[in-house]
Scaffold this active site. Structure first.
Site, mmCIF file in Angstrom:
data_model
loop_
_atom_site.group_PDB
_atom_site.id
_atom_site.type_symbol
_atom_site.label_atom_id
_atom_site.label_comp_id
_atom_site.label_asym_id
_atom_site.label_seq_id
_atom_site.Cartn_x
_atom_site.Cartn_y
_atom_site.Cartn_z
ATOM 1 N N ASP A 13 0.811 -1.222 0.000
ATOM 2 C CA ASP A 13 0.000 0.000 0.000
ATOM 3 C C ASP A 13 0.845 1.273 0.000
ATOM 4 O OD1 ASP A 13 -2.229 -1.680 0.120
ATOM 5 O OD2 ASP A 13 -2.165 -1.715 2.308
ATOM 6 N N LYS A 16 1.845 1.954 -5.208
ATOM 7 C CA LYS A 16 2.363 1.340 -6.448
ATOM 8 C C LYS A 16 1.434 1.611 -7.632
ATOM 9 C CE LYS A 16 2.324 -2.604 -4.273
ATOM 10 N NZ LYS A 16 2.143 -2.198 -2.866
ATOM 11 N N GLY A 40 -4.517 -4.394 -3.670
ATOM 12 C CA GLY A 40 -5.506 -3.350 -3.912
ATOM 13 C C GLY A 40 -4.740 -2.124 -4.333
ATOM 14 N N HIS A 41 -4.762 -1.810 -5.626
ATOM 15 C CA HIS A 41 -3.987 -0.691 -6.149
ATOM 16 C C HIS A 41 -4.949 0.418 -6.575
ATOM 17 C CE1 HIS A 41 -0.469 -3.614 -7.262
ATOM 18 N NE2 HIS A 41 -0.732 -3.565 -5.983
ATOM 19 N N GLN A 223 1.862 -6.223 -3.180
ATOM 20 C CA GLN A 223 2.362 -6.275 -1.791
ATOM 21 C C GLN A 223 3.674 -5.476 -1.639
ATOM 22 O OE1 GLN A 223 1.390 -9.606 -3.328
ATOM 23 N NE2 GLN A 223 -0.537 -8.677 -2.839
ATOM 24 N N VAL A 413 2.756 14.134 -3.898
ATOM 25 C CA VAL A 413 2.196 15.160 -3.006
ATOM 26 C C VAL A 413 0.664 15.142 -3.040
ATOM 27 C CG1 VAL A 413 4.228 16.657 -2.988
ATOM 28 C CG2 VAL A 413 2.537 16.922 -4.818
HETATM 29 P P1 GDP Z 1 -0.744 0.255 -3.587
HETATM 30 O O1 GDP Z 1 -1.370 -0.979 -3.083
HETATM 31 O O2 GDP Z 1 0.731 0.303 -3.349
HETATM 32 O O3 GDP Z 1 -1.079 0.561 -5.025
HETATM 33 O O4 GDP Z 1 -1.352 1.451 -2.712
HETATM 34 P P2 GDP Z 1 -2.907 1.647 -2.301
HETATM 35 O O5 GDP Z 1 -3.651 2.091 -3.491
HETATM 36 O O6 GDP Z 1 -3.390 0.468 -1.562
HETATM 37 O O7 GDP Z 1 -2.774 2.796 -1.214
HETATM 38 C C1 GDP Z 1 -2.172 4.012 -1.515
HETATM 39 C C2 GDP Z 1 -3.200 5.139 -1.327
HETATM 40 O O8 GDP Z 1 -2.524 6.372 -1.294
HETATM 41 C C3 GDP Z 1 -4.208 5.254 -2.438
HETATM 42 O O9 GDP Z 1 -5.428 5.679 -1.902
HETATM 43 C C4 GDP Z 1 -3.614 6.325 -3.350
HETATM 44 O O10 GDP Z 1 -4.605 7.018 -4.105
HETATM 45 C C5 GDP Z 1 -2.980 7.220 -2.351
HETATM 46 N N1 GDP Z 1 -1.785 7.940 -2.799
HETATM 47 C C6 GDP Z 1 -0.776 7.505 -3.590
HETATM 48 N N2 GDP Z 1 0.207 8.433 -3.657
HETATM 49 C C7 GDP Z 1 -0.196 9.475 -2.891
HETATM 50 C C8 GDP Z 1 0.391 10.723 -2.530
HETATM 51 O O11 GDP Z 1 1.505 11.063 -2.913
HETATM 52 N N3 GDP Z 1 -0.340 11.520 -1.682
HETATM 53 C C9 GDP Z 1 -1.571 11.169 -1.204
HETATM 54 N N4 GDP Z 1 -2.206 12.005 -0.384
HETATM 55 N N5 GDP Z 1 -2.143 10.005 -1.536
HETATM 56 C C10 GDP Z 1 -1.464 9.164 -2.354
HETATM 57 P P1 IMO Z 2 -0.964 -4.234 -2.159
HETATM 58 O O1 IMO Z 2 -0.537 -4.796 -3.506
HETATM 59 C C1 IMO Z 2 -1.039 -4.719 2.158
HETATM 60 C C2 IMO Z 2 -1.125 -8.828 3.678
HETATM 61 C C3 IMO Z 2 -2.385 -9.278 4.405
HETATM 62 C C4 IMO Z 2 -1.789 -10.258 5.396
HETATM 63 C C5 IMO Z 2 -0.666 -10.912 4.590
HETATM 64 C C6 IMO Z 2 -1.034 -12.259 3.996
HETATM 65 O O2 IMO Z 2 -2.229 -3.474 -2.206
HETATM 66 O O3 IMO Z 2 0.177 -3.516 -1.535
HETATM 67 P P2 IMO Z 2 -2.534 -12.944 1.895
HETATM 68 O O4 IMO Z 2 -3.999 -12.767 1.645
HETATM 69 O O5 IMO Z 2 -1.657 -12.342 0.874
HETATM 70 O O6 IMO Z 2 -2.177 -14.381 2.174
HETATM 71 O O7 IMO Z 2 -2.276 -12.168 3.301
HETATM 72 O O8 IMO Z 2 -0.335 -9.999 3.564
HETATM 73 N N1 IMO Z 2 -1.343 -8.281 2.316
HETATM 74 C C7 IMO Z 2 -1.276 -6.987 2.012
HETATM 75 N N2 IMO Z 2 -1.084 -5.900 2.800
HETATM 76 N N3 IMO Z 2 -1.163 -4.562 0.821
HETATM 77 C C8 IMO Z 2 -1.330 -5.635 0.017
HETATM 78 O O9 IMO Z 2 -1.323 -5.557 -1.315
HETATM 79 C C9 IMO Z 2 -1.440 -6.917 0.608
HETATM 80 N N4 IMO Z 2 -1.625 -8.165 0.131
HETATM 81 C C10 IMO Z 2 -1.560 -8.997 1.187
HETATM 82 O O10 IMO Z 2 -3.039 -8.197 5.018
HETATM 83 O O11 IMO Z 2 -1.195 -9.554 6.453
HETATM 84 MG MG MG Z 3 -2.863 -1.607 -1.803
#
Ligand code: GDP
Ligand code: IMO
Ligand code: MG
Length: 427
Positions: A13, A16, A40-41, A223, A413
């Site tokens: 999270d 990415k 979850g991207h 991840q 940002v």
């Molecule tokens: P991922 O799993 O690595 O793709 O990240 P997630 O989407 O799960 O979580 C990142 C969250 O931060 C999302 O809601 C993005 O829209 C948000 N985000 C990404 N870059 C930035 C940033 O530079 N600033 C802010 N405020 N939000 C960001």
């Molecule tokens: P993104 O791509 C954050 C965590 C789960 C749990 C562990 C094992 O959005 O960064 P699993 O279902 O993979 O066997 O769970 O890994 N986990 C993540 N945490 N971001 C993710 O993906 C994750 N995918 C799995 O919460 O702790």
């Molecule tokens: Mg994510």
């Protein structure tokens, strides 16, 4: 410079999805190489917000071919519903390529994931419940079902039989659940076959030919480094290799082809699920990071655990991935703190330790050693260049860069595509 890997440097999270989407317009292929719909991207394009789980974030860039590599585990029902969800919003998904060697998350793998967690009780991992671990376990045990098996009913039936033989014993005798019928599973899986067929391809061949033709290929990790099955905080990890080497095995591309490895790094730290987290906050600051950063899981809706930036982890990510660059995200979330603590080392049983300990016991005992950096109060969300940032924000970034061991080449940002400060070009 044709092949780049983009991966999470912390516990997932990190942003990415946004980083991949930003580069998506300039690359020819975006490839997921491991994980599945546990990811979850989030991608924000103008006023549109997309949550992608299984599909590569490059699917939102029309110029780019999205690829699901052999190292990914694929839940066919999720694949089809994610595709139709995007189609309904006007996104063309017809270019998608899916490896025939990718493993299928079967309904029984999802069941096993959920029951195992329940059985573990307070020792549970806190998985996403999507069947990820059991599917990779079947793969390693050589009783997995692959995408290509959907196109030979006899082989599929034999393989499902073999997989369910042992599982039904465990489900009925150990977990007190009903046995799962082979024909029901086979029927369900065959029901997806025709809809998925147009996407199935020899992705290893396609990607290697693309690289020979000097096309730009971006490998997008799911991840993060600390969730890696080999290099993460085992056993509180996911069941695949999000680290850079995973891109080679999960896509069938040799390491000599990879020219750049970009670590996505949040300006603070978050984690979902169980496991050690030295800089975790249980106070108002943690609550504020969660609120301001909207730190809630995209896949499971769980609140993310929040804490200060941990430079020990960033250095570790640089080392195990051979990072050439960092993309620092969510710097804007830190606006408003007078001082920002940054973890520079750990104290473990009275000793100062600079590097991540390999021992699980030591890591569980690690207490953060903080250095206080001056904060800033100015809104930085409109900053376009490094010079636009207030001096203290610039110094925060420089300090992180020095501690983390690779140049910070971009800074987020805000969540939008254009809310990014580019320092060094990635291409
Ligand atoms: P991922 O799993 O690595 O793709 O990240 P997630 O989407 O799960 O979580 C990142 C969250 O931060 C999302 O809601 C993005 O829209 C948000 N985000 C990404 N870059 C930035 C940033 O530079 N600033 C802010 N405020 N939000 C960001
Ligand atoms: P993104 O791509 C954050 C965590 C789960 C749990 C562990 C094992 O959005 O960064 P699993 O279902 O993979 O066997 O769970 O890994 N986990 C993540 N945490 N971001 C993710 O993906 C994750 N995918 C799995 O919460 O702790
Ligand atoms: Mg994510």
């Amino acid at each position: 410079m044709p092949a780049l890997v983009l991966l999470g440097a912390q516990w997932g999270d990190e942003g990415k999805g946004k980083a991949t989407d930003l580069l998506g317009g300039s690359v020819d292929y975006v490839v997921r190489y491991q994980g599945g719909n546990n990811a979850g991207h989030t991608v924000v394009v103008g006023d549109q917000k997309y949550a992608l789980h299984l599909l590569p974030s490059g699917i939102l860039s029309p110029e780019c071919t999205p690829v699901i590599g052999n190292g990914v585990v694929v839940d066919p029902s999720v694949l089809l519903s994610e595709l139709s969800g995007l189609n309904e919003r006007g996104v063309d998904t017809s270019k998608l390529l899916l490896s025939g060697n990718a493993h299928i998350i079967t309904p029984y793998n999802v069941t096993v994931d959920k029951v195992t967690e329940r059985f573990l009780g307070k020792r549970k991992i806190g998985t996403t419940g999507r069947g990820i671990g059991p599917t990779y376990a079947d793969k390693i045990n050589r009783v997995g079902i692959r995408v290509q098996d959907l196109y030979d009913e006899s082989i599929l039936t034999q393989k499902v039989e073999a997989a369910l033989d042992a599982k039904n014993q465990i489900l009925t005798k150990l977990y007190n659940r009903r046995a799962i019928a082979v024909n029901q599973v086979v029927e369900e899986l065959l029901g997806y076959a025709a809809q998925i067929e147009p996407y199935v391809a020899d992705t290893v061949l396609v990607l290697n030919q693309a690289l020979e033709d000097n096309k730009v290929v971006l490998f997008e990790g799911g991840q993060g480094t600390l969730l890696d099955i080999d290099h993460g905080t085992y056993p509180f990890v996911t069941s695949s290799n999000p680290t850079a080497g995973g891109a080679c095995t999960g896509a069938g591309v040799g390491p000599t082809k990879i020219s750049r490895v970009i670590g996505i790094l949040k300006a603070y730290t978050t984690r979902v699920g169980a496991g050690p987290f030295p800089t975790e906050l249980f106070d108002e600051d943690g609550e504020a990071l969660r609120r301001i950063g909207h730190e809630r899981g995209v896949t499971t809706g769980r609140d993310r655990r929040c804490g200060w930036f941990d430079a020990v982890i960033a250095r570790y990510a640089t080392r195990v991935n051979g990072l050439t660059d960092f993309f620092l995200t969510k710097l804007d979330v830190l606006t408003g703190w007078e001082e920002i603590p940054v973890c520079v080392a750990y104290e473990i049983d009275g000793k100062r330790v600079e590097e991540l300990p390999y021992s699980q016991t030591d890591f569980h005992h690690a207490k953060p050693v903080y250095e206080m950096l001056p904060g800033w109060s100015e809104d930085i969300s409109k900053a376009k260049t490094f010079a636009d940032l207030p001096k203290n924000a610039q110094d925060y970034v420089k300090a992180l860069e020095e501690m983390s061991g690779a140049p910070i080449s971009a800074i987020g940002v805000g969540p939008g595509r254009d809310e990014t400060i580019e320092i060094n070009s990635f291409l």
